[in-house]
Motif scaffolding. Structure first.
Motif, short mmCIF file in Angstrom:
data_model
loop_
_atom_site.label_atom_id
_atom_site.label_comp_id
_atom_site.label_asym_id
_atom_site.label_seq_id
_atom_site.Cartn_x
_atom_site.Cartn_y
_atom_site.Cartn_z
N ASN A 80 0.84 -1.32 0.16
CA ASN A 80 -0.04 -0.07 0.11
C ASN A 80 0.90 1.28 -0.04
O ASN A 80 0.80 2.07 0.89
CB ASN A 80 -0.96 -0.10 1.27
N PRO A 81 1.57 1.53 -0.94
CA PRO A 81 2.72 2.47 -0.90
C PRO A 81 2.04 3.75 -1.15
O PRO A 81 2.47 5.08 -0.96
CB PRO A 81 3.79 2.15 -2.11
N ASN A 82 0.73 3.91 -1.81
CA ASN A 82 0.22 5.32 -2.37
C ASN A 82 -0.99 5.43 -1.65
O ASN A 82 -1.48 6.59 -1.82
CB ASN A 82 -0.25 5.17 -3.90
N GLY A 83 -1.51 4.71 -0.72
CA GLY A 83 -2.47 5.13 0.17
C GLY A 83 -3.85 4.78 -0.62
O GLY A 83 -4.89 5.02 0.11
N GLU A 84 -4.02 3.95 -1.55
CA GLU A 84 -5.15 3.54 -2.02
C GLU A 84 -6.01 2.55 -1.04
O GLU A 84 -7.23 2.29 -1.37
CB GLU A 84 -4.84 2.95 -3.32
N GLU A 85 -5.55 1.92 -0.20
CA GLU A 85 -5.96 1.19 0.82
C GLU A 85 -6.16 1.85 2.27
O GLU A 85 -6.24 1.35 3.38
CB GLU A 85 -5.33 -0.21 1.05
N GLY A 86 -6.26 3.13 2.36
CA GLY A 86 -6.15 3.93 3.34
C GLY A 86 -4.76 3.69 4.42
O GLY A 86 -3.82 3.91 3.51
N LEU A 87 -4.58 3.47 5.62
CA LEU A 87 -3.65 3.36 6.27
C LEU A 87 -3.21 1.59 6.39
O LEU A 87 -2.34 1.27 7.28
CB LEU A 87 -3.76 3.81 7.47
N GLU A 88 -4.05 1.00 5.66
CA GLU A 88 -3.80 -0.48 5.85
C GLU A 88 -2.30 -0.97 5.46
O GLU A 88 -1.47 -0.22 4.58
CB GLU A 88 -4.64 -1.23 4.65
N HIS A 89 -1.76 -1.77 6.43
CA HIS A 89 -0.33 -2.17 6.27
C HIS A 89 0.56 -1.07 6.92
O HIS A 89 1.82 -1.69 7.12
CB HIS A 89 -0.01 -2.49 4.85
N TRP A 90 0.20 -0.09 7.40
CA TRP A 90 1.21 0.91 8.00
C TRP A 90 0.79 0.93 9.21
O TRP A 90 -0.46 0.90 9.82
CB TRP A 90 0.71 2.44 7.24
N VAL A 91 1.76 1.07 10.28
CA VAL A 91 1.53 1.38 11.89
C VAL A 91 1.90 2.89 12.01
O VAL A 91 2.91 3.37 11.67
CB VAL A 91 2.60 0.59 12.60
N ASP A 92 0.77 3.48 12.74
CA ASP A 92 1.01 4.88 12.91
C ASP A 92 2.02 4.99 14.29
O ASP A 92 1.81 4.25 15.16
CB ASP A 92 -0.42 5.39 13.42
N THR A 102 -5.55 10.43 3.52
CA THR A 102 -5.14 10.14 2.20
C THR A 102 -6.30 10.98 1.24
O THR A 102 -7.35 11.34 1.65
CB THR A 102 -5.31 8.72 1.76
N GLU A 103 -5.56 11.46 0.25
CA GLU A 103 -6.22 12.44 -0.66
C GLU A 103 -5.77 11.75 -2.28
O GLU A 103 -4.81 10.97 -2.48
CB GLU A 103 -5.75 14.06 -0.43
N ASP A 104 -6.84 12.34 -3.27
CA ASP A 104 -6.47 12.15 -4.46
C ASP A 104 -5.43 13.21 -5.12
O ASP A 104 -5.82 14.16 -4.96
CB ASP A 104 -7.80 12.00 -5.34
N LEU A 105 -4.59 12.65 -6.09
CA LEU A 105 -3.68 13.30 -6.60
C LEU A 105 -4.52 14.24 -7.97
O LEU A 105 -5.69 13.83 -8.29
CB LEU A 105 -2.69 12.63 -7.61
N VAL A 118 0.13 6.24 -10.39
CA VAL A 118 -0.07 6.83 -8.92
C VAL A 118 -1.07 7.98 -8.94
O VAL A 118 -1.13 9.11 -9.52
CB VAL A 118 1.37 7.45 -8.39
N HIS A 119 -2.30 7.61 -7.93
CA HIS A 119 -3.43 8.52 -8.26
C HIS A 119 -3.57 8.95 -6.66
O HIS A 119 -4.58 9.70 -6.72
CB HIS A 119 -4.54 7.46 -8.69
N GLN A 120 -3.12 8.56 -5.67
CA GLN A 120 -3.17 8.77 -4.38
C GLN A 120 -1.89 9.04 -3.51
O GLN A 120 -0.99 8.66 -3.82
CB GLN A 120 -4.24 8.18 -3.68
N TYR A 121 -2.08 10.03 -2.38
CA TYR A 121 -1.10 10.10 -1.60
C TYR A 121 -1.60 10.40 -0.20
O TYR A 121 -2.72 10.15 0.06
CB TYR A 121 -0.20 11.37 -2.10
N PHE A 122 -0.58 10.07 0.70
CA PHE A 122 -0.84 10.27 2.28
C PHE A 122 -0.39 12.02 2.60
O PHE A 122 0.44 12.21 1.89
CB PHE A 122 0.14 9.29 3.02
N VAL A 123 -1.19 12.30 3.46
CA VAL A 123 -0.86 13.67 3.78
C VAL A 123 -0.85 13.81 5.29
O VAL A 123 -1.65 13.41 6.09
CB VAL A 123 -1.84 14.71 3.16
N SER A 124 0.13 14.56 6.05
CA SER A 124 0.15 14.88 7.16
C SER A 124 -0.39 16.06 7.92
O SER A 124 -0.98 16.83 6.91
CB SER A 124 1.61 14.53 7.64
#
Length: 248
Positions: A80-92, A102-105, A118-124
């Motif tokens: 899930n490198p681009n956030g297309e599955e929300g935060l799945e597989h990532w640990v906060d 997550t937002e759309d490019l 690549v269609h999405q990204y994570f944003v802090s």
């Protein structure tokens, strides 16, 4: 089969899956074992897959076999490198402000990403946000002897950007860990500051681990960021297309 010329037998064997060659075919007879353990077969398979040119010469069997397996297994180990599955597989690790989103490019006040698929990204947010993944190398098919003796290159890449109207901070930390989670090798970027008045361009950061010594069993990938305007919501560092690959 014993009457077949060896070059023809090599050609036939080269069309079989590598796993079958190693686990099944080399047990058939001493002739097959010698061919499968030799350099010529693996050079031929590398040439068939485009991993080596037709002018390449036989070297040690181990080097061509290793080249073949590393190329066949090469893929992005980050899930899930681009956030297309929300935060799945990532640990906060830190979820400051309003946390990750997550937002759309290209996003508000953003730029298109240079890679089309690549269609999405994570944003802090306005407080520091960081997240991580731990990659189990054995579970991904990279056995201990390979990692300890060959020590293939481990290439890490990440992309970050800021909104055009908001500055941000970004950092990347990657560690190679042993079975007991001791640090074998590590890379940590500087904390990168993007000013508020910026072009919103995407920037790539990359690092290659090599000659890192024996014992690497896990890869810990961590990145983070925040905005520097402290605006409520998600105006901080944008990250996407994170990747970790094991390469020849």
């Amino acid at each position: 089969m014993e009457t077949l010329p060896e070059p023809l037998l090599l050609r036939i064997l080269s069309f079989l899956p590598a796993v079958d060659l190693v686990l099944v075919c080399r047990l058939v007879c001493s002739q097959w074992k010698a061919l499968i353990d030799g350099a010529a077969l693996w050079l031929l398979k590398c040439q068939q897959e485009g991993f080596a040119g037709q002018e390449a010469e036989e070297d040690s069997a181990e080097s061509w076999q290793t080249l073949y397996f590393l190329n066949k297994r090469k893929r992005n180990l980050i899930k899930n490198p681009n956030g297309e599955e929300g935060l799945e597989h990532w640990v906060d690790l830190e979820n400051g402000g309003d946390g990750w989103n997550t937002e759309d490019l290209p996003g508000d006040f953003g730029k298109d990403f240079p890679i089309e698929d690549v269609h999405q990204y994570f944003v802090s947010s306005f407080g520091w946000c960081s997240k991580a993944q731990v990659i189990d190398l054995r579970a991904e098919g990279y056995w201990e002897e390979l990692m300890d003796t060959v020590q293939p290159k481990i290439v890490v890449k990440d992309w970050y950007a800021a909104r055009c109207d908001a500055g941000c901070l970004y950092s990347l930390k990657v560690k190679l860990l042993s079975e007991n989670e001791d640090v074998v090798a590590e890379f940590e970027s500087d904390t990168i500051a993007v000013p508020q008045d910026n072009e919103g361009e995407w920037n790539e950061i990359t690092h290659t681990f090599s000659d890192y010594g024996p014992g690497a069993r896990f890869i810990r990938f961590e990145h983070g960021g925040q905005d520097t305007c402290f605006w409520k919501g998600w105006y901080g560092a944008r990250v996407t297309h994170s990747s970790v690959t094991v390469e020849p």
